[in-house]
Design an enzyme around this catalytic site. Structure first.
Site, PDB file in Angstrom:
ATOM      1  N   GLY A  37       7.486  17.983  14.634  1.00 13.62           N
ATOM      2  CA  GLY A  37       7.949  17.485  13.398  1.00 13.62           C
ATOM      3  C   GLY A  37       8.896  16.710  13.437  1.00 13.62           C
ATOM      4  N   MET A  46       6.407  25.007  22.117  1.00 14.36           N
ATOM      5  CA  MET A  46       5.844  26.633  22.433  1.00 14.36           C
ATOM      6  C   MET A  46       4.406  26.592  21.709  1.00 14.36           C
ATOM      7  SD  MET A  46       9.159  28.549  21.288  1.00 14.36           S
ATOM      8  CE  MET A  46       9.899  27.264  20.222  1.00 14.36           C
ATOM      9  N   CYS A  69       9.502  36.246  14.106  1.00 13.38           N
ATOM     10  CA  CYS A  69       9.291  35.196  15.185  1.00 13.38           C
ATOM     11  C   CYS A  69      10.536  34.619  15.606  1.00 13.38           C
ATOM     12  CB  CYS A  69       8.568  34.082  14.528  1.00 13.38           C
ATOM     13  SG  CYS A  69       7.979  32.850  15.653  1.00 13.38           S
ATOM     14  N   CYS A 119       4.352  31.268  10.284  1.00 11.05           N
ATOM     15  CA  CYS A 119       4.919  30.886  11.465  1.00 11.05           C
ATOM     16  C   CYS A 119       3.843  30.731  12.589  1.00 11.05           C
ATOM     17  CB  CYS A 119       5.938  31.973  11.909  1.00 11.05           C
ATOM     18  SG  CYS A 119       6.945  31.352  13.395  1.00 11.05           S
TER      19      CYS A 119
END
Length: 370
Positions: free
Chosen positions: A24, A46, A111, A207
């Protein structure tokens, strides 16, 4: 060039920074800023979800390509790491248990505490990093060996709510390059330096799981247990598919019109009676069942490592909510606390986080129980 505030850098010895990159615009600009500041920067992508990794809902494949492109453009190394097992064990399992118990968890909070700033931090340290960074909109202040978590300058994008469970140990290694910058400026920087993802839309899904029909997704993991839908007066007005699929304050997807009793107001989920498998709904946004002047929270986590003194603060009971004045009282025998509000709060939801602030300083918070 926009310079980082010296108090936002862990120490003068910070040289090597591993930054979490999602593909992003935010993490891309943050990586560029760190490189421009002279840090040795490594990008880390990730991969944390594998159950149904397809392009319809989970954009991981394209996100990785975007990360590689940005890293090549700004001149940094990048690698991918898979934390899918850790995510399922530390975040998703709790997520399902909470929904099954009738609560509405916030997986982004867990998270951050367990994956982005624990598993990721540990991996970054194994690479020889002095610090980690992300594209979150928040600030840290390093002073005298202690760290404060502060709101971002751009209040409309502030993400300190999601970060309130981070510890001193975690925050001591963290940098948030975007904390002092408005989101509009981040977009401008991305365009000015020629990032191909400058106009890429922000992600809004769960998430790491992506943007997908939520009820359909949840139904793959939790069974339907139909039961009655009732009004506060006890009148049965319909049938629900299972309490796990509804949350307090929900308006859409209840399956009721607006004219059950000649009242054209919209229906809202007002209460979930787990013992009797009954969903209570009320008409009108300001119905008394949707308003509360107090709450209790459990499993508190405080940024400083110690509970704040009882007194007057402000709090959020959901993300993007305007801060509300409150009185905080700690339970000295447990890790719980209560908040009372002079102004009634709307749809206070068990499972969500109640986060406490002292001005711009995020003190921490707990999980709403009642």
């Amino acid at each position: 060039m926009i310079s980082l505030n010296s108090s936002s850098i862990p120490s003068s010895q910070t040289k090597k920074v591993v930054i979490g990159m999602s593909g992003g615009v935010d993490s891309s600009v943050a990586a560029w800023m760190l490189k421009e500041q002279g840090f040795e920067v490594i990008g880390l992508f990730m991969k944390n979800w594998e159950d149904d990794d397809n392009d319809e809902y989970c954009s991981a494949r394209q996100d990785w390509l975007d990360v590689v492109s940005v890293a090549d453009m700004i001149g940094i190394d990048v690698e991918a790491v898979n934390f899918a097992a850790e995510y399922r064990e530390r975040v998703f399992a709790d997520f399902l248990c909470e929904y099954a118990a009738g609560r509405t968890p916030n997986p982004d909070v867990l998270c951050n505490a367990e994956i982005k700033f624990k598993a990721f931090l540990d991996h970054a340290m194994s690479l020889g990093a002095d610090a980690i960074a992300t594209g979150h909109y928040a600030r840290v202040r390093h002073e005298g060996g202690r760290v404060q978590l502060l709101k971002a300058v751009d209040a409309s994008k502030d993400q300190s709510y999601f970060l309130h469970r981070l510890t001193q140990q975690q925050l001591s290694k963290v940098m948030f390059p975007l904390g002092e910058i408005p989101k509009t400026e981040v977009r401008k920087i991305a365009e000015q330096i020629g990032l191909h993802n400058a106009k890429k839309k922000d992600s809004t899904g769960i998430c790491f799981i992506g943007e997908r029909p939520f009820r359909e997704f949840l139904n793959r993991y939790l069974p339907r247990v139909p039961g009655p839908i009732k009004t506060p007066e006890g009148k049965t007005v319909g049938e629900h598919m299972g309490l796990a699929f509804f949350t307090l304050g929900q308006r859409k997807g209840i399956g009721l019109g607006g004219s059950q009793d000649g009242n054209g107001d919209a229906w809202y989920v007002a209460r979930k009676d787990m013992a009797n498998n009954t969903l209570y709904v009320a008409q009108g946004h300001e119905h008394p069942w949707l308003l509360a002047n107090k709450l209790s929270a459990v499993d508190a986590s405080w940024v400083s490592g110690a509970a704040p003194e009882p007194g007057s603060y402000s709090a959020k009971t959901r993300y993007r909510q305007t801060d509300s004045a409150c009185t905080y009282i700690a339970d000295i025998d447990t890790n719980n606390f209560s908040l009372s509000f002079p102004e009634a709060q709307w749809a206070v939801t068990p499972g969500q986080s109640a986060v406490l602030y002292d001005g711009d300083i995020c003190l921490g918070g707990g999980i709403i129980s009642t």
